[in-house]
Design a protein around this motif. Structure first.
Motif: not given
Length: 121
Positions: A14-31, A36-40, A51-56
């Motif tokens: 899911a992470l890779a697919g969404l990143a690929h989609l957003l990169n294709g739209m021209g956005h800069e993406v971090a994963l 906890a890592r998202a906040v860091e 964009i956050l999944d809830l059930g991590m």
């Protein structure tokens, strides 16, 4: 308009697919693979949209959203819950945690483009 977007999901596909989609739209993406890592990452990357999944595991998306809102630029970020949880109580939980938008997986490119168009330039 290109945006800095942080995606957090413990599902690698899911992470890779969404990143690929957003990169294709021209956005800069971090994963990030968990909340906890998202906040860091957000502290360094200063995303405009998170964009956050809830059930991590460890730190879920709800706790991560609360932590993101406490950051100095936390209220400037658009927080998007992207989850399989779509019941009314889940929407209330995301609103209470500080999310701006609650989306249920799967999401289309058109939906994503529309949500991103709502952020400030």
């Amino acid at each position: 308009m290109s945006k800095r977007i942080l995606i957090a999901d413990d599902d690698d596909d899911a992470l890779a697919g969404l990143a690929h989609l957003l990169n294709g739209m021209g956005h800069e993406v971090a994963l990030a693979a968990d909340g906890a890592r998202a906040v860091e990452v957000a502290v360094q990357f200063e995303p405009e949209v998170v964009i956050l999944d809830l059930g991590m595991p460890l730190v879920d998306g709800l706790a991560a959203a609360r932590a993101l809102r406490r950051l100095p630029n936390g209220h400037a970020m658009m927080l998007v819950a992207l989850t399989g949880w779509g019941q009314p109580q889940h929407r209330e939980m995301t609103l209470d945690a500080g999310f701006d938008v609650h989306l249920v997986k799967p999401i289309s490119a058109d939906q994503l483009h529309f949500i991103l168009s709502m952020t400030q330039p």
